[in-house]
Scaffold this active site. Structure first.
Site, PDB file in Angstrom:
ATOM      1  N   THR A  21       0.850  -1.188   0.000  1.00 31.11           N
ATOM      2  CA  THR A  21       0.000   0.000   0.000  1.00 31.11           C
ATOM      3  C   THR A  21       0.890   1.244   0.000  1.00 31.11           C
ATOM      4  OG1 THR A  21      -0.169   0.237   2.416  1.00 31.11           O
ATOM      5  CG2 THR A  21      -1.726  -1.252   1.328  1.00 31.11           C
ATOM      6  N   GLY A  22       0.337   2.341  -0.510  1.00 28.60           N
ATOM      7  CA  GLY A  22       1.145   3.551  -0.644  1.00 28.60           C
ATOM      8  C   GLY A  22       2.302   3.332  -1.583  1.00 28.60           C
ATOM      9  N   ALA A  23       2.059   2.591  -2.671  1.00 26.57           N
ATOM     10  CA  ALA A  23       3.144   2.132  -3.542  1.00 26.57           C
ATOM     11  C   ALA A  23       3.576   3.149  -4.590  1.00 26.57           C
ATOM     12  CB  ALA A  23       2.719   0.835  -4.246  1.00 26.57           C
ATOM     13  N   SER A  24       2.886   4.268  -4.702  1.00 28.73           N
ATOM     14  CA  SER A  24       3.164   5.161  -5.824  1.00 28.73           C
ATOM     15  C   SER A  24       4.391   6.035  -5.629  1.00 28.73           C
ATOM     16  CB  SER A  24       1.937   6.054  -6.097  1.00 28.73           C
ATOM     17  OG  SER A  24       1.623   6.832  -4.949  1.00 28.73           O
ATOM     18  N   GLY A  26       7.993   7.111  -2.684  1.00 27.13           N
ATOM     19  CA  GLY A  26       8.709   6.946  -1.427  1.00 27.13           C
ATOM     20  C   GLY A  26       9.056   5.515  -1.077  1.00 27.13           C
ATOM     21  N   ILE A  27       8.865   5.174   0.199  1.00 29.57           N
ATOM     22  CA  ILE A  27       9.214   3.844   0.693  1.00 29.57           C
ATOM     23  C   ILE A  27       8.379   2.774  -0.009  1.00 29.57           C
ATOM     24  CG2 ILE A  27       9.173   2.353   2.737  1.00 29.57           C
ATOM     25  CD1 ILE A  27       9.808   4.848   4.412  1.00 29.57           C
ATOM     26  N   GLY A  28       7.115   3.047  -0.272  1.00 25.47           N
ATOM     27  CA  GLY A  28       6.262   2.072  -0.951  1.00 25.47           C
ATOM     28  C   GLY A  28       6.774   1.718  -2.330  1.00 25.47           C
ATOM     29  N   SER A 150       7.041   4.584  12.138  1.00 22.64           N
ATOM     30  CA  SER A 150       7.819   5.818  12.198  1.00 22.64           C
ATOM     31  C   SER A 150       8.445   5.900  13.577  1.00 22.64           C
ATOM     32  CB  SER A 150       6.919   7.033  11.970  1.00 22.64           C
ATOM     33  OG  SER A 150       7.556   8.237  12.349  1.00 22.64           O
ATOM     34  N   TYR A 163      -1.290  11.481  14.255  1.00 25.72           N
ATOM     35  CA  TYR A 163      -0.229  10.753  13.558  1.00 25.72           C
ATOM     36  C   TYR A 163       0.630   9.968  14.550  1.00 25.72           C
ATOM     37  CZ  TYR A 163       3.665   9.793  10.407  1.00 25.72           C
ATOM     38  OH  TYR A 163       4.631   9.159   9.649  1.00 25.72           O
TER      39      TYR A 163
END
Length: 544
Positions: A21-24, A26-28, A150, A163
């Site tokens: 997830t969040g693959a578009s 950065g870390i993803g 984080s 957060y």
């Protein structure tokens, strides 16, 4: 070893699939490329369809794996359900819960809908997708769940309430899950990076802070470095992965109870959202010339003007909202030496205090209130030698306190106190000056407090007389400082303290003999802070 066994088992699976997830970005994105290089087919989840399709095509071309883009917004129920259904439709062997963003600002001012959406993305999506993927992994006795969290899980900070709380939840969830899955063949990881070069800090809410331009480059890591550390830790079957020794130091300090200190250091690297110090709306009418006690005339602004004495004509500068009544060039003896000592000491003051309280067997809260309760603070309060403002959070909790003013000789201490006041938007009147010549009118304050310093003033009698002068009739005055035991402790732990005396330090004696005989309710207690400090308290005669 663990790494070899993991690799051997992983490679026996002929058709492995990972969902990120969040693959578009950065870390993803880095995780997707790494897993594709390891031979995993991919399900790529994010909100931006075009980005996902381009990444999927890159993975197919470079690594000859299947890559399926799946557009979903995990801050919504529909988005989470969509990914859950995809997990249920085919085996997932490697799950990376990486999707995340931030809602930055004061909790009480952020619409609750935004906070709940953030909780959906950071907490509920992690829980539900993990729950959807685990049964298949357990059945096959192989799998991995990496929850990208984080170091914020360990370092709570203002404007990041949801957060940090969500990251703490995710870390606790992962730790407990690891206990359940021990020996099952399924590995879980709590991946806690620090500052990472991605698009996370490009969001408009961060623009005013210019974070990427202002934070030193040595504090940043690339997504690829984070993913490499994650893979290494996963292969060794270790639960917690904190990439980089700098981040590990921050987390270690936080776990030792030094979160506030670490965050103050960390925050000092960020420029303020405000470009200039705007002094709070405080009453300057009680300010007076420290030499003749004449009234002062403001020329210019409270931020960067001057104060001129109407009687003797002396001019005092205002630097970043703080009037300066005692130039270092005018100081002599111990006052001059200690002004410089406390300038650098201000940098470690918070850490030193916390460690010292722990050493003597108390907490900061207990120690501060032990003294402040003696003061019975109310109305307009003056703290002489306010330092970096360590007593302010406690003073403000007393319901009878209406206004707080603080003065210190050290510009370094006041700079940190000003930052504390500004961050919290408190209305505190600050001034720089010498305690032996206070820059205030007679009878100005309902409570007067001094903690730390008077033992080594050039003229203790003048300092006590000045505190009495500016106190209103009936006001209580409390003076605290180290006992001889405490001073010896400083000699062994505080660099520069012992050398400041050039071998001529006199033994500490509480200045009870210097209190004028007309003062009322005089008390001396030499057992404060387990005998490391004394407290001298008395009341100015007159009606309260």
């Amino acid at each position: 070893g663990q790494m070899e066994r993991w690799k051997s088992h992983e490679q026996r699976l002929p058709d492995r699939t990972a969902l990120i997830t969040g693959a578009s970005s950065g870390i993803g994105r880095a995780y997707a490329l790494r897993l594709a290089a390891e031979g995993y087919n991919l399900v790529l989840v994010a909100r931006r369809t075009e980005r996902l399709e381009a990444l999927a095509e890159e993975c197919r071309t470079r690594f000859a794996v299947r890559a399926e883009p799946l557009t979903a917004d995990l801050s919504t129920e529909a988005g989470i359900a969509k990914v859950e259904q995809r997990i249920g439709a085919g085996a997932i062997d490697f799950l990376v819960n990486n999707a995340g963003y931030d809602v930055f600002g004061d909790f009480a001012e952020i619409p609750i809908e935004k906070n709940l959406a953030l909780i959906n993305c950071l907490e509920l999506a992690t829980v539900r997708l993990t729950r959807a993927a685990l049964p298949g992994m357990l059945q096959r006795r192989f799998g991995a769940v990496v929850n990208v969290i984080s170091i914020g899980a360990f370092t709570p900070k203002r404007k990041d309430v949801i957060y940090c709380a969500s990251k703490a939840f995710d870390n606790s969830f992962t730790e407990s899950l690891a206990l359940e899955l021990k020996g099952s063949g399924v590995r879980v990881q709590s991946l806690c990076p620090g500052l990472t070069l991605s698009e996370f800090h490009d969001a408009p809410q961060y623009a005013v802070y210019r974070i990427k331009e202002s934070v030193p480059s040595w504090l940043w890591q690339t997504p690829e470095v984070v993913v490499d550390a994650s893979f290494q830790t996963l292969g060794e079957n270790r639960l917690l992965c904190i990439p980089g020794w700098k981040n590990q130091m921050i987390v270690t300090a936080a776990r030792l109870g030094l979160s506030r200190f670490m965050m103050r250091i960390f925050a000092s690297l960020f420029p303020s959202a405000r470009t200039t110090w705007v002094p709070p709306e405080t009453d300057w009418s009680m300010l007076a010339c420290p030499d003749c006690h004449g009234s002062l005339i403001l020329e210019g602004t409270q931020s960067a003007g001057t104060l001129t004495c109407s009687e003797c004509g002396r001019i005092y500068p205002i630097v970043e909202g703080i009037p300066r009544f005692a130039g270092y060039e005018t100081l002599q003896g111990m006052n001059r030496r200690f002004a410089g000592l406390y300038d650098w000491f201000s940098i470690i003051y918070g850490l030193f205090s916390k460690v010292a309280f722990s050493f003597i067997g108390t907490t900061e809260n207990e120690a501060r209130t032990e003294i402040l309760d003696r003061l019975e603070p109310h109305g307009r309060v003056l703290e002489v030698s306010i330092g970096p403002g360590v007593n302010l959070p406690y003073l403000r909790d007393y319901p009878a306190v209406r206004e707080i003013y603080g003065m210190d000789l050290s510009n370094g201490q006041l700079a940190r106190c000003r930052s504390l006041v500004q961050r919290n938007r408190w209305q505190i009147g600050l001034a720089q000056g010498n305690a032996e010549a206070l820059p205030y009118q007679d009878d100005s304050f309902d409570s007067v407090l001094h903690i730390g310093g008077i033992n080594f003033f050039d003229d203790k009698q003048k300092a006590i007389d000045e505190m009495i002068r500016v106190a209103r009739p009936g006001a209580k005055i409390v003076i605290c400082d180290e006992t001889e035991r405490g001073a010896r402790g400083y000699e062994g732990t505080l660099p520069g303290f012992k050398s400041s005396f050039h071998g001529e330090r006199e033994a500490v004696k509480p200045p009870v003999d210097l209190v004028p005989p007309e003062m009322e309710d005089v008390k001396l207690d030499e057992t404060v802070w387990k005998g490391w400090f004394y407290a001298l308290e008395f009341r100015k005669p007159g009606s309260k």
